[in-house]
Each structure stands twice: as C-alpha cells, then as structure tokens.
Design an enzyme around this catalytic site. Structure first.
Site, mmCIF file in Angstrom:
data_model
loop_
_atom_site.group_PDB
_atom_site.id
_atom_site.type_symbol
_atom_site.label_atom_id
_atom_site.label_comp_id
_atom_site.label_asym_id
_atom_site.label_seq_id
_atom_site.Cartn_x
_atom_site.Cartn_y
_atom_site.Cartn_z
ATOM 1 N N GLY A 306 0.960 -1.221 0.083
ATOM 2 C CA GLY A 306 0.104 -0.031 0.152
ATOM 3 C C GLY A 306 0.729 1.444 -0.017
ATOM 4 O O GLY A 306 2.011 1.226 -0.535
ATOM 5 N N SER A 307 0.271 2.292 0.906
ATOM 6 C CA SER A 307 0.804 3.545 0.639
ATOM 7 C C SER A 307 2.348 3.749 0.906
ATOM 8 O O SER A 307 3.165 4.741 0.460
ATOM 9 C CB SER A 307 0.244 4.710 1.471
ATOM 10 O OG SER A 307 -1.042 4.711 0.909
ATOM 11 N N THR A 308 3.005 2.981 1.813
ATOM 12 C CA THR A 308 4.223 3.078 2.157
ATOM 13 C C THR A 308 5.095 2.822 0.964
ATOM 14 O O THR A 308 6.100 3.144 0.968
ATOM 15 C CB THR A 308 4.663 1.895 3.310
ATOM 16 O OG1 THR A 308 4.098 0.534 2.742
ATOM 17 C CG2 THR A 308 4.006 2.294 4.773
ATOM 18 N N PHE A 309 4.576 2.140 0.006
ATOM 19 C CA PHE A 309 5.323 1.828 -1.327
ATOM 20 C C PHE A 309 5.366 2.957 -2.001
ATOM 21 O O PHE A 309 6.254 2.960 -3.093
ATOM 22 C CB PHE A 309 4.678 0.458 -2.171
ATOM 23 C CG PHE A 309 5.453 0.020 -3.037
ATOM 24 C CD1 PHE A 309 6.322 -0.888 -2.404
ATOM 25 C CD2 PHE A 309 5.211 0.058 -4.258
ATOM 26 C CE1 PHE A 309 7.367 -1.647 -3.546
ATOM 27 C CE2 PHE A 309 5.812 -0.465 -5.113
ATOM 28 C CZ PHE A 309 7.165 -1.355 -4.662
ATOM 29 N N LYS A 310 4.671 4.071 -1.700
ATOM 30 C CA LYS A 310 4.798 5.124 -2.395
ATOM 31 C C LYS A 310 6.234 5.869 -2.322
ATOM 32 O O LYS A 310 6.622 6.619 -3.339
ATOM 33 C CB LYS A 310 3.890 6.206 -1.998
ATOM 34 C CG LYS A 310 2.346 5.848 -2.540
ATOM 35 C CD LYS A 310 1.319 6.888 -1.904
ATOM 36 C CE LYS A 310 -0.005 6.466 -2.288
ATOM 37 N NZ LYS A 310 -1.135 6.874 -1.544
#
Lengths: 581, 382
Positions: A306-310
């Site tokens: 999810g967003s941590t992968f941004k």
C-alpha cells in the site's frame, strides 16, 4: 627284532611330510590372519565389544548485542534402564514411577523389556535425577544432558527459534547458525561382553565433546522489549490478528528488534498459544497450526504494502528526474486509467497540490501520474536497485521473495496501481531495506542478526560480514526522500508519530487485503529517526485491526511509542525542546 | 619280518599266561615325548581356565568350575598314561577281538540310549559320568587294526586283502558316521594311513583315496545341514551359520603377533560360544598372538616327530602300527581343528588334542600316549 622295511620308512616319512606341510600351511594362514588381516578383524572386534555412550556437547549460547543471554543450556538428565543389570525389578519400578511421576504400567513395560538399554524419560530435572541417583539402584542409568533454555520466554520467539530433542535447531536463528552452535558430541566407549554387560575395570576411552560456539546477535533486548510491549498493546486494543514490528539500523542492516505478536513460549514451543483452538482437530491439523504459530511474518510472508510503497515510486521518479517537489498535480478524487476509474482515498479529492503535498497527503492520483511518467522500464529498474526483486539475504531460514507482475504484462492500469503499492507483494523486511536505502544515502544493506561468533573464552572466532551495495540511488534522491518523509510526520498523515524533541520521518499505509470486499486491512507505518540522518528505521504492521484501521491513526502511534522509548535509550540527543507547530 | 613271525610263533608255543610279563621295564624311555605331552596338557589347563572362567562364573558362580573338572580328568589321564606305559603292549593283542566287539556294541548302544548334545547322540551317560563311545573307538580301532594289519602284512599288497581290512573297519566307521561324521573321518584316516604304510603299493591308495574324497564330497553336499556349513565356510560374514567362524576370526585377527596377553581375550566373554571347547585355539591366538600359536603348533610337530621316531624304531610291526595310528589320530585332529578355527575348511566339531576341554577326549588321548610310551620302552638300543 623288527626292522622296518625301507619302503615303510619312506612311506612313514611321506606321511610325516604331509602332516608337516599341512601344519606349515596353517601357520601361513595364521600369519595372514594375524598380520595382514589383523587391523580389519581388530576393528571389527572392537566395534563388537565397544558400547558407545554419547556425551552431548553443550550448545553455544546466544547473546544479544549487549551480552545478555538469550538462549542457554540448562542441565537435565535422561533416565534409562539396562535390563541385564537390574537386580531389584520391583524396587526400580516403584522408585521410577514415584520420582518421575509416570504411569506404573508404562514404567513396568519399559523395565521388563529385554533390551540393552531402555530410555524411561528424558529432560528430567537435575534435582529429581539426583534423588534417583541416591537410591543407587542397579541397572538404572542417569545420564546428564543439556536442555535449551530461553530465559526471556516468548521474546523474539520467531527470530531466535528453538531446538528439538536431539538439540538441533528447528526454526529461526537456532537453525541458521546450527553448525556453529551445535558443537560435536563426545563418546564414552566401554567394553562389554556378548550380553552387553559392561566389563568392570576395563579401560574406558573418552572422546571429549566439543562445545558449540556462541553467537552474538544484533537484537537489543531492551528495544525488543519496548517494541514487543507496544505491539502487544495495540494487538489487544485493536483485537488485531497479528502485529509485527521491525526495528533496524538503516545504515548497516543490524536488526535491533523483530516482533511478531502473538509470540510463543520458546521453552514450550510445541504448546499452542491460546489464540489457537485445537478442539476436534487431528494431530496433523494441530501440527499445521504449530507451523503457523512459528511463522515469522516479517520474513516468511508477503503482503501488499500500500501507501508505504509510494516511497519507492517517489524514489524512482526522483532518480529518473521526472518530478520535482514543486511540480503541480490535480486530484479530483479519482483517475481514469484506460477503462478504469481508480479512486483516491479522499473521495472528494485533494484538489490542486504539489508533488510534496501529494506525498504528504498520500494522494493516489499524484502517484499514478508520477508512475506513468517514470514508465514501466524505469520503474522496474528502480525496484531492482532497491532490492525488491531479490531476497534480502537475512540470516533466517525460509525467507520469501516479492511477487511482482512480469514486466511485459504491465499495462497502464497495473503501473498505476503499483505506483501506490497495490497489485504487488513484498515482505515487510524488503520494504524496510528499501526505505533504509532511501534514507542512508543510497546504500542497499543486508538485514541481519548474527554479528560475531565467539568461543567459550569469549574470544571472537569469526566476525560475520554482510554485503552492502552502495550507491544504488543517488545522494540527492536520498536527501530529498528524507525531506519528504519528515514532512509526512511533521505536517502530513503521519503526525501521530511525532516524538517531542526528535525529528521523525515516516510514511503511513492502509492496505485493503484481498479480496477487496472483505473489509480487512493491514495498517502500517514505516518510520525513521532522526529524520535528517536516520540511525533507526521502524516498521509497524497491524494485520486485521478492528474498528478504525487507518495506518496514520493506529500504526503511527505504535512507532511513536517505540521511538519515544528507544531514541533516548540509543543516546540520540534531542534536537529541540518544544514541539514546533 | 620273518624273525618277528618266528618269535611270535615261539611265544605262542610257550603258552604264556596273560599276566606273565604284563609289565615290562625297557631300556629306553622317550622323555622328550613325555615332556611335550606334559607341556601341552599344562598349557591346555591354563587355556581352559582362561577361556572358561567367565562362563563358569556366570553359570556356577565358580570361575574354576571347568578348570577343576579338566584338572581331574588330566589327573586320571596321567595316572592312566603312566600305568599303560609300563604295560607290555603286546598283551593288547589278546584283547583285539574283545575290543572290536565292544566298539561294535557301544556304537549300537549309543544310537539307542545316547543322550543328545548339540543335536547329535554321542554320549552314554552312566551315573554322573558321561562317556563318548567314539573316543574309545579311536584307540580301540588303532589297537585292533594294528593287530589285524600286522597279521596281514605279507598279503596286504593284494587288493582284495586290503579291501577285507577296510570292510572290517568300515562297519565301525559307518556306525560312528551316523552321529559324528568328523570322528568317522578321523578313524577312517587312521585306518588308511596304517594300511598305506604297511603296504608296499601306492596306486591302490590313490584310487581308494580319490574314491573316498568323492564319497565324502557327495555326502557333505547331499545332507542338508552339512551343505549349509559349506555355504557358511565360503561366506562366513553373511551367512547366519557363520557366526562362530566369524567370532573365531575376530579373535585370531585381533591377537596380532604377540597377542593381548594371557587372560585378556575379549572374544571368550560369550562372543565365541563354548570357547573352551573346539574353538579354544582362537583364544590362544587372541591372547598369545601368532607367536603363541606357532609355539603350540611346533610342540605338536615335535610330538608327531617323536611318534615317527618311535614307530620307525619299534620292536615289531604291531608296535610300530599302534604308534602310527596314534600319530595319525593326533595329527589329523590338530590339522582339522586348526583348519576349522582359521576357516580354512568348513566348520566341524573336532577338539584340539590335549588343549580343548573335554573329559573323554583328554583321558583317551593320554592313554594313547601311554601306549606310545610303552612301545618306546621296548625299543632295543644298539
């Protein structure tokens, strides 16, 4: 007077010569057996006469980075009975039944069994064994032995692992470093007669056991305890399925803590914890549950980050120079990619925003745009550089690898979803290693526990070295990423991770588990501190929390709690006295 | 020979009574032979004690149980030997017929009332004393055959006469063979050697010898349990019946050149079954090594050589043939025993003379030595 005839004399001599030659031939045969074949028969015979009793080698101790014992050995005893030497059978049965608290029928069966040596019970406490020894019963053997003992019970259970009945590692570091820890068993060789009775006064030969080597690991028990307490708190509070925490030094990959709540008791590794309901299960199913219980999710399982992968997408974009912090984007609350309408988490949209604001807001449309700018080819190149296609090389068994699309199958939709951390799976450890590279100046570290191997005199035998791939991303990108991460905590969605007096960087994530309709989430937060030159990276994962499930709301406070405790503990000076608004 | 016949003739004329001249005091006595026998018997006692004490202690709580029994038999045997050595051996001629009848009777009796041991009926039990008729048959056959062959010495070259002698012998040998093939072979060997030396012919014996070998081979391969022994002999390590042989080889091999020292055998501790019996030589090898084993064999060679000397110098053909028979008896048994122990031939139970444990065997062998000594007494020194 009889005078033997000449032919008789000749024949007599002939007969004598035949006998003589026969005997000479037999002497030759004896020479062959006693000289040429001697070694062979000697060894065969010795094998026949000798009975080996193993002396277990004490297993090496595992220390934490400060020299605190995490795994050691406790003397225990094995009680066995030698049938042929038992004189008072009834007394033996009575004493063993009483002292070992065993079923009399069971003991009787073993004592009465005609075998050279029958094991009654192993892992008997030394106190009990000493009491049995005092009875001085013929034919009852008490052999001292070691049992692995873990003074901290369930602390870092899935990392440290445990050993089996014959002292070999079963999971965790106990397996990975088994060859160092296990040592070499010694033997006592005694001579016995054909019935297996030991011969009195016969010389015993002893091959001394070689002690196992000690292992010092990078785990810091205090950090591990802080992290575990924080994880357990949120595990209970949010009635989560599981909570994992990794705390790692981003500069060199030393793991300070790795928590997987619920942990299990290393001293009773086969007892299922209360989370598992075993009623009506077959032993095979129970065994499967045990394997579940022993799993280290940080390493053995993958998830959609999810967003941590941004952070990865941002890094790729910065590396490829397709975006600056000031670039403007529009978020109407969704983006149409090909035929699909992909939503932002904020349904009404973030409106007009810069890239930096998009990062702070964790805005999906911004990252879809940025991902498209980077393109599949360059995206995959940067994944590769951040180590996302390979196992991290951590010194634990059973590490999983990421699950990615084949490059040629990646269309605009896949690229868009990948950009904000969906439709791919990585392990938590891969994420923390990638983020570490972003904040440590661009070096891909190998996460690890093992630091050095020492002998019983505390002399270092081997310093364990791990490769660091330096310069996988540029220093500038790294510096920019630190700024971005700090802004998330200072001004964006990660504000609950703020620790007064310290500069914290981080990124939150809330990933919906597959299938999407299940309404199950993984809330996570990756944090680094101090933000300008991180010495510690912390990843918190809360699997299936109930109630509020936003990473920024529930995972960030866990990291905050951990930081609050360990930053002063690590001796990191506060940068400011008061919270700056 | 003629002279001899004449003297016999005259003696018969005088109608000499049985007890007249029953004991003789000769000019010669073979002390070398006596010494060798004495040495071997004492050595045997030591080895019997060494090999049997462990078993004896386990069975009877008396480590010297077998040793004491053996000592008793040795004592009886020695007294017998000394007495017999003083007897004028010519007197035995008068008993030849009786001896033959006794052998015949005992061998038949043992088939019906014999007590079993190790699966074969070989013993006659009279009160506490067990007695093996086959042991008696050896000395009996020697004395009987010596008389028969010495009477037929002039006609033995005729094949039919030779066969007649064999038929007489084979009746007994056949009876022995029913329960105890190895003893039958020993007795047959004795008869063959005695006739071979007396007869001036060679060829007959080669024909007969080949025939005998053929029969033995056929017998061994057709009778079930003996076929097994051949398999065990060829591959003792992997054959279930090869256990005893392998244990014996372990003992010999682990002895090396000088052995482990007297009393230090491991293999006697139950690994070799009945190590004080037929397999005693393997323990000799284990404890005293090749050196000790060769010493024992050399003692036997000296013993056989003394017999050759006595046979060659005996007063008459009868005495000479008795010594030849006894010499053959000892030599064949020693050779078979050593060959079995070293797995040079298939396993068969033949005791090692003077050394193996066993009352009948010891008493009779010592009596035989007494007879040899009695022959030696009557040697006329020139």
């Amino acid at each position: 007077m009889f005078k033997s005839k000449t032919f008789m004399k000749r024949k007599l001599m002939l007969v004598f010569m035949v006998f003589f030659l026969f005997l000479i031939f037999l002497i030759g045969r004896l020479v062959y057996l006693t000289i040429i074949q001697s070694d062979f028969y000697q060894n065969e015979a010795l094998e026949l006469h000798q009975r080996e009793r193993a002396i277990k080698a004490p297993r090496g101790i595992i220390y934490d980075r400060n020299g605190v014992i995490i795994a050691s050995n406790k003397p225990v005893c094995t009680i066995s009975v030698i049938y042929s030497q038992v004189t008072d059978k009834e007394k033996v049965i009575e004493v063993l039944t009483k002292e070992l608290e065993l079923d009399e029928v069971e003991v009787r069966k073993k004592v009465e069994k005609v075998s050279s040596r029958e094991k009654i019970k192993s892992n008997v406490d030394k106190v009990v064994a000493d009491r049995i020894r005092e009875y001085e019963l013929d034919g009852v053997m008490v052999d001292e032995d070691y049992k692995r003992y873990y003074p901290y019970g369930d602390l870092a259970s899935k990392v440290i692992g445990f050993t089996g009945a014959d002292n070999q590692g079963i999971i965790g570091l106990e397996v990975f470093y088994d060859s160092y820890l296990s040592g070499t068993d010694g033997t006592i060789n005694t001579l016995t007669d054909a019935k297996g009775v030991e011969i009195k006064n016969a010389q015993e030969t002893v091959d001394e056991p070689v002690e196992g080597l000690n292992l010092t690991i990078s785990i810091d028990l205090n950090i591990q305890k802080y992290a575990q307490q924080a994880a357990e708190k949120v595990y209970t509070k949010k009635e989560a399925k599981r909570v994992s925490v990794i705390a790692m030094n981003p500069k060199n990959g030393e793991i300070y803590a790795m928590v997987n709540v619920p942990e299990f008791d290393l001293n009773e590794p086969f007892t299922l914890t209360e989370e598992y309901d075993t009623t009506g299960l077959s032993s095979e199913e129970i065994n499967d549950l045990r394997n579940q219980m022993w799993r280290n999710w940080c390493i053995n399982d993958t998830y959609e980050p999810g967003s941590t992968f941004k952070t990865v997408t941002a890094t790729a974009a910065l590396e490829e120079r397709v975006v600056t912090l000031e670039d403007g984007f529009q978020c109407p609350g969704f983006r149409i990619v090909e035929d699909r309408r992909i939503k932002c988490h904020k349904v009404v949209g973030h409106g007009s925003e810069s890239f930096k604001q998009g990062f702070m807001n964790s805005c999906n449309p911004v990252f879809m745009d940025v991902g498209a700018r980077v393109g599949v080819e360059n995206m995959y190149k940067n994944y590769e550089k951040l180590g996302l296609f390979q196992k991290t090389g951590v010194d634990l068994p059973g590490e999983a690898n990421s699950i990615m699309h084949n490059k040629q199958n990646v269309g605009p939709v896949e690229l868009a979803t990948m950009s904000f951390g969906q439709s791919i799976q990585i392990t938590p450890l891969q994420l923390i290693v990638a983020v570490s590279a972003m904040v440590n100046g661009g070096n891909l570290v190998t996460p690890h526990f093992g630091m050095y191997i020492t002998n019983s005199d505390n002399e270092i035998i081997e310093t364990l070295e791990y490769p660091i791939e330096s310069g996988v991303i540029s220093k500038e990108t790294s510096d920019t990423m630190k700024v971005l991460l700090e802004s998330v905590v200072a001004e964006g969605g990660g504000s609950k991770a703020i620790v007064e007096g310290y500069r914290i960087g981080g990124k939150t994530a809330t990933s919906e588990k597959l299938p999407r309709s299940s309404n199950k989430y993984i809330s996570s937060f990756i944090g680094v501190a101090p933000a300008d030159d991180p010495v510690i990276a912390v990843l918190v994962l809360i699997d299936e929390p109930t109630g509020i499930y936003y990473g920024g709301t529930i995972a960030a406070p866990v990291a905050q709690e951990i930081f609050e405790n360990i930053l002063p503990y690590l001796g990191i000076p506060m940068e400011y006295e008061e919270k700056v608004d | 020979m003629q002279q001899n016949a004449k003297s016999q003739h005259t003696s018969r004329k005088r109608k000499e009574g049985l007890l007249e001249n029953f004991f003789v005091k000769g000019e010669y006595f073979d002390y070398v032979l006596l010494f060798v026998v004495f040495f071997l018997v004492c050595f045997g006692l030591v080895m019997v004690y060494s090999t049997s004490s462990y078993k004896a202690y386990l069975e009877f709580k008396d480590a010297a149980y077998y040793f004491k029994r053996q000592l008793l038999f040795c004592g009886i045997g020695f007294i017998g030997m000394i007495l017999i050595s003083k007897v004028n051996y010519l007197k035995w001629k008068k008993f030849s017929g009786l001896i033959y009848l006794m052998m015949l009777m005992l061998q038949i009796v043992v088939l019906f009332v014999g007590s079993e041991s190790h699966g074969a009926k070989r013993w006659i039990q009279i009160g506490p004393i067990g007695f093996q008729p086959s042991e008696f048959a050896k000395i009996g056959m020697i004395l009987f055959m010596a008389h028969l062959i010495s009477k037929k010495a002039n006609v033995i070259k005729k094949f039919s006469e030779l066969i007649k002698i064999y038929v007489v012998g084979l009746i007994i040998v056949g009876l022995i063979a029913i329960e105890n093939l190895s003893t039958a072979v020993v007795v047959m060997a004795i008869i063959i050697i005695m006739t071979f030396i007396t007869s001036p012919k060679y060829k007959q014996f080669f024909v007969l010898g080949s025939l005998a070998v053929l029969i033995i081979v056929l017998f061994i391969t057709t009778v079930g349990y003996r076929g097994e022994r051949i398999d065990a002999w060829l591959d003792p390590e992997n054959h279930e019946k090869g256990y005893q042989t392998m244990q014996s080889l372990y003992a010999i091999g682990s002895g090396g050149i000088f052995g482990k020292g007297l009393g230090q055998s491991m293999q006697k501790l139950g690994f070799i079954p009945e190590s004080h019996n037929d397999m005693i030589f393997s323990v000799v090898c284990e404890e005293l090594g090749l050196f000790g084993a060769v010493c024992v064999i050399v003692m036997f060679i000296i013993l056989i050589w003394r017999c050759v000397i006595i046979a060659d110098n005996a007063k008459d053909l009868y005495g000479s043939l008795i010594v030849i028979g006894i010499m053959t008896h000892i030599a064949v048994q020693v050779i078979i025993n050593l060959a079995v122990v070293t797995n040079t031939m298939p396993n068969t139970g033949v005791p090692l003379p003077f050394i193996s444990y066993g009352g009948s065997s010891m008493v009779f062998i010592l009596i035989e030595m007494g007879v040899v000594l009695s022959v030696s007494r009557q040697i006329k020194l020139k």
